[in-house]
Design an enzyme around this catalytic site. Structure first.
Site, PDB file in Angstrom:
ATOM      1  N   GLU A  67     -19.744  28.968   6.533  1.00 19.64           N
ATOM      2  CA  GLU A  67     -20.887  29.740   6.079  1.00 19.64           C
ATOM      3  C   GLU A  67     -21.699  30.332   7.208  1.00 19.64           C
ATOM      4  O   GLU A  67     -22.947  30.328   7.147  1.00 19.64           O
ATOM      5  CB  GLU A  67     -21.779  28.864   5.199  1.00 19.64           C
ATOM      6  N   ASN A  68     -21.089  30.856   8.268  1.00 22.95           N
ATOM      7  CA  ASN A  68     -21.863  31.483   9.347  1.00 22.95           C
ATOM      8  C   ASN A  68     -22.825  32.512   8.738  1.00 22.95           C
ATOM      9  O   ASN A  68     -22.477  33.239   7.811  1.00 22.95           O
ATOM     10  CB  ASN A  68     -20.917  32.183  10.327  1.00 22.95           C
ATOM     11  N   GLU A 101     -20.289  29.331  -0.320  1.00 28.68           N
ATOM     12  CA  GLU A 101     -20.680  29.799   1.017  1.00 28.68           C
ATOM     13  C   GLU A 101     -21.889  30.729   0.958  1.00 28.68           C
ATOM     14  O   GLU A 101     -22.728  30.735   1.874  1.00 28.68           O
ATOM     15  CB  GLU A 101     -19.499  30.503   1.693  1.00 28.68           C
TER      16      GLU A 101
END
Length: 661
Positions: A67-68, A101
């Site tokens: 999940e950047n 995410e």
């Protein structure tokens, strides 16, 4: 070559990045990301703060997804969906992954846990809110997606009941678990912060009410944006919200309640002792799956939200706590129950993270109601009845005469409930068509079958379970329906799996025939000789032949929703030739569902030397296998009796090398 598909949603630049030849398979991911961003902005009343969102498909990555912030990466095999050749199961899995995410953009990125102790603040919320978002997604006609995924009902069995079986063991740990140093960080990444975290969040949502829950989350995220938080910060904002809405007793805080669920492992079983005057005494104690109680377990107490309904006026939608069993009280008295000849149910829609036990009389009343008209009881409570009853019977006891359910036993013979009483709750399953209720039954059937496999009673047990499956197998079986909804696809997959596991002759013979036709590379039935057709028509009924015509594709194999039971059955009964064919197909398989089905089925052969070779190839990374295929291979081998010995020997001999992976 990397290419992109640009788009604009919610005023944000959205793009998917992948190989140029796979661009057409990114549409669903972009649609789900678009919707979930829109949903979460509205639900939290808080805008996504960045100007873009990129979704990147990576051919190889250690994690399913990451999940950047503004740059979500996913494993390509999970991310790409062929719009012309994908099942509802694949679409559901992708939607859940992307939405999970996207939820992290708020939980984890916008507000980050202060330390890994509170990982559940990130993973628990992402897990649960993904289910909430997708449930809304499917009910929105604007998005033109499968309307019957039923994720919120499915959550009860797929995630809550699943984790409760693990959380009932002594090896469990608290949701908020102490991490003394960075060396222990990876230890906390197990099912507890994800699935138990999501389950107690769901419980909190129901006892606070949706409006109060949503208001508290908005304050928490708005006040702590770009900052760090621990669970006490969440309790503070939730308490402020409930004080405004008056949704809890005035002398209790959210911290008082929720600390009992996050700071100690396990969960309670609530025992309901009803009298003849319309009231009942409720008590609690720690539930242990193995029944291995110790004196220190008496100190475990929880604040438990109590909800209930009865046969007099069955209503399952009131999931806000009607009363509380506090951690300081020995018991609580509940009034308003019907006369004793009418049933009662506690823990409506299983919104509370606990099990419920009754006297045998009420259990048998519930079993009778299920047989007379099971739809009077909400589907999640049907799943609860089955799972609670069979798990309570399992705790500290052993099954006795499980193939002959009756209503004669009033005194439990073992565990917290007799198996005779518990199995009465399964007799109605002949009429059950919900995957949610059946999934609860299948999970418990596995344990009972394992315990009886080498006893004289196994034959009778097998016949009983097959009698429950027969109506569904006759209806679903191998009848391929590409337009079937997700719940039907999931149920067909389980029904065929269990029919073959229990050695139903129709299922076993059909699986062998389908696999053989795939090996021969034929798509139709035109080359089958008349005599063989006559035999098959006798065994499977002529109407079934048409069903198999669309089941085989010489390039892709068996249809995905029944592929695993077909492959596994064929390999368990076949010789080396069948295994070598599946092995070749596995090494070149491109689609993830096909690769997983074949990789799991390769562990179904009863030949130990082949299983050993499979594990050695996976470890060595030879024959076109990748190192990340090793967990799949190991799990596939270890699931059988012969394979468990092979897997243990492999683990012992290669432990030093495995530790370095």
């Amino acid at each position: 070559m990397v290419s992109r598909v640009p788009g604009v949603f919610c005023g944000i630049l959205g793009r998917t990045w992948t190989r140029r030849d796979a661009l057409e398979q990114t549409g669903l991911a972009l649609t789900v990301a678009n919707y979930s961003l829109h949903f979460f902005e509205n639900y939290f009343n808080l805008s996504y703060p960045l100007r873009k969102m990129d979704l990147v498909a990576l051919p190889e990555t250690s994690f399913s997804a990451m999940e950047n912030w503004g740059l979500i990466t996913c494993r390509e095999s999970l991310f790409l969906i062929d719009p012309t050749n994908s099942s509802a199961i694949q679409q559901r899995n992708l939607a859940r992954l992307i939405t999970h995410e996207m939820a992290h953009q708020w939980f984890g990125n916008l507000v980050t846990p202060k330390w890994w102790t509170d990982l559940w603040l990130s993973e628990g919320f992402a897990t649960y809110m993904a289910n909430v978002a997708i449930d809304q997604f499917c009910s929105s006609s604007a998005w033109q997606l499968e309307p019957e995924w039923g994720l919120l009902d499915g959550f009860v069995v797929d995630q809550q009941q699943y984790i409760m079986h693990h959380d009932g063991l002594r090896s469990s740990h608290p949701v908020s678990d102490a991490i003394p140093s960075p060396a222990f960080i990876y230890d906390v990444f197990d099912e507890i912060p994800y699935n138990k975290g999501a389950s107690i969040i769901r419980m909190m949502q129901h006892f606070l009410t949706e409006e109060t829950f949503q208001k508290g989350l908005t304050s928490y995220l708005s006040s702590l944006r770009y900052a760090n938080a621990n669970q006490d910060d969440l309790w503070h904002f939730m308490t402020e919200a409930y004080l405004e809405d008056n949704s809890l007793p005035s002398d209790v805080t959210v911290k008082t309640i929720m600390d009992t669920w996050t700071l100690q492992e396990g969960y309670p079983v609530v025992t309901v002792t009803a009298d003849h005057k319309g009231s009942a005494k409720l008590t609690q104690k720690r539930f242990l799956t193995l029944g291995d109680e110790k004196e220190e377990d008496l100190s475990y107490k929880w604040w438990i939200p109590i909800t209930f309904t009865s046969q007099k006026r069955p209503f399952f939608r009131h999931t806000r706590a009607q009363t509380w069993l506090s951690s300081q009280a020995d018991h609580v008295i509940v009034t308003g129950l019907p006369p004793p000849q009418l049933w009662h149910i506690f823990n409506l829609q299983m919104t509370g993270y606990y099990r419920v036990n009754y006297n045998d009389y009420n259990w048998n009343l519930l079993a009778l109601q299920l047989q007379e008209d099971h739809e009077v009881i909400h589907v999640t409570n049907r799943a609860q009845i089955i799972d609670d009853a069979l798990t309570l019977a399992r705790a500290g006891g052993s099954p006795r005469n499980p193939s002959v359910p009756s209503y004669t036993s009033q005194t439990p013979s073992s565990g917290l409930l007799s198996y005779k009483t518990a199995l009465n709750t399964t007799m109605y399953l002949k009429a059950e068509k919900s995957h949610v209720a059946w999934q609860a039954a299948f999970r418990n059937m596995q344990f009972i079958c394992d315990m009886f496999r080498y006893t004289a009673s196994y034959g009778a047990l097998k016949e009983y379970f097959l009698s429950l499956l027969k109506p569904l197998y006759d209806t679903l079986g191998f009848k391929h329906d590409p337009e079937a909804d997700l719940q039907t696809q999931l149920l067909r997959q389980e029904v065929v799996t269990w029919a073959c596991l229990l050695q139903d002759s129709r299922c076993v013979n059909a699986s062998a025939m389908l696999f053989r036709r795939w090996m021969e590379g034929r798509d139709g039935f035109r080359s089958v000789c008349v005599s063989f057709l006559a035999v098959v028509a006798f065994l499977f009924r002529e109407s079934a032949l048409a069903e198999y015509r669309v089941r085989i594709n010489s390039r892709r194999g068996v249809a995905s929703d029944v592929a695993l039971p077909v492959y596994c059955t064929a390999l368990s009964r076949g010789i080396e030739r069948e295994w070598e064919f599946a092995w070749r197909k596995f090494r070149v398989a491109k689609s993830r569902p096909q690769r997983e089905a074949l990789g799991t089925a390769l562990g179904c052969t009863p030949r130990g030397w082949i299983l050993s070779m499979y594990l050695e190839e996976a470890l060595g990374g030879g024959s076109g296998l990748r190192r990340r295929d090793l967990p799949l291979a190991f799990k596939a081998v270890a699931r059988s009796e012969v394979g468990s010995f092979v897997a243990w020997q492999f683990l012992s001999e290669n432990w030093r090398e495995l530790r370095q992976l």
